[in-house]
Design an enzyme around this catalytic site. Sequence first.
Site, PDB file in Angstrom:
ATOM      1  CG  ASP A 155      29.851  10.095  57.104  1.00 57.60           C
ATOM      2  OD1 ASP A 155      30.354   8.184  57.219  1.00 57.60           O
ATOM      3  OD2 ASP A 155      30.935  10.745  57.068  1.00 57.60           O
ATOM      4  CB  THR A 210      34.000  11.601  59.508  1.00 52.29           C
ATOM      5  OG1 THR A 210      33.278  11.292  58.226  1.00 52.29           O
ATOM      6  CG2 THR A 210      34.999  10.386  59.519  1.00 52.29           C
ATOM      7  CG  HIS A 258      13.921  19.330  49.243  1.00 49.34           C
ATOM      8  ND1 HIS A 258      12.878  18.543  49.732  1.00 49.34           N
ATOM      9  CD2 HIS A 258      14.830  18.868  50.118  1.00 49.34           C
ATOM     10  CE1 HIS A 258      13.123  17.731  50.341  1.00 49.34           C
ATOM     11  NE2 HIS A 258      14.460  17.983  50.179  1.00 49.34           N
ATOM     12  CD  GLU A 302       7.554  24.058  46.105  1.00 46.62           C
ATOM     13  OE1 GLU A 302       8.859  23.597  46.583  1.00 46.62           O
ATOM     14  OE2 GLU A 302       7.735  24.820  45.622  1.00 46.62           O
ATOM     15  CB  SER A 324       8.723  27.993  45.303  1.00 42.64           C
ATOM     16  OG  SER A 324       9.556  26.697  44.994  1.00 42.64           O
TER      17      SER A 324
END
Length: 333
Positions: A251, A254, A80, A99, A90
């Site tokens: 997932d 696993t 990100h 952000e 940032s």
Amino acid sequence: MIKFCYLAIFLILVHHLVAVQSINAAAPKKGVSRNPADFLSLGYYLKKCPEAESIIQQKVGAWIQKDFTLAASIIRLHFHDCAVRGCDASILLNYRGSERAAYVSSSLRGFQMIDDIKETLEKKCPRTVSCADILTAAARDATVFAGGPFWEVPFGRKDGRISIAKEAEMVPQGNENVTALIQLFKAKGLDILDLVTLSGAHTIGRSTCGPFLNRLYNYNGTRKPDPSLNTYYLKLLKKRCRHSTDLVYLDVITPRTFDTVFYTNLKRKAGLLTTDQDLYSDPRTAPFVEAMASQPFLFENQFLVSMTKLGNVQVLTRNEGEVRVNCNYINAR
């Protein structure tokens, strides 16, 4: 599909060789325009703060030992950060309108780990180790503690002084089409192979149900489930997603193992996010999914290359940016 899979494997090997040569290449000659990432170096803190890397590693390990899910969270936090304005920390700036304060960033985690690392490094080496370097190294160490590959992280990034909430929306939210993802990655100097490889970080980690609820009940406004979703997986998700804030593993097979089952899941129509499942239905990305699913060593080797490239995206170096004293705020002037 088999023929395209072998072609994809060949392209991955060539890509890996070229990337490794590029990473290890000597600095450009005088007069040649240099990429900011060229000013990063493996020995950047060797004299300034020789224990920096080991401190980061120890702290990351301690936090993940307490909560394994933080491994995926730190990798995601790093992505990100780099997806907006480059890898300049940032995303760590904490104030109204940043952000981090954006609604789309509300599920991000790992900030306390970074603050803990920074506090320790400030005591050891004041005003020396940037938050951008800490986050990049922490993502590498989190990968290793999760069972993934190790790679050398070059240092010397500076921290940015600008963070805008609206720009956080540039980061994929799980519903974009493959073309949009390819364009985003291309704008950051990353290619289709990097897209497929970095998506493999979803081999660990969780997602809130919100981003994919439409796939369960109202796909594309049809009031029906997404037809590309495995029937048994659909039933499981409906049971686990009572609310949009409920968490499910990316997932399902696993979830605590860094492996290639994520790609195998896509072949079984058990990809959680639309952005993941579409990687197997799009002819531009499907061959790479096939290759990763059948050749685990290719995934691990390419993951370290793609993560190195990600960590070098639009970095600030030398006199650009600053080294924050506190990762949450820009320095007082």
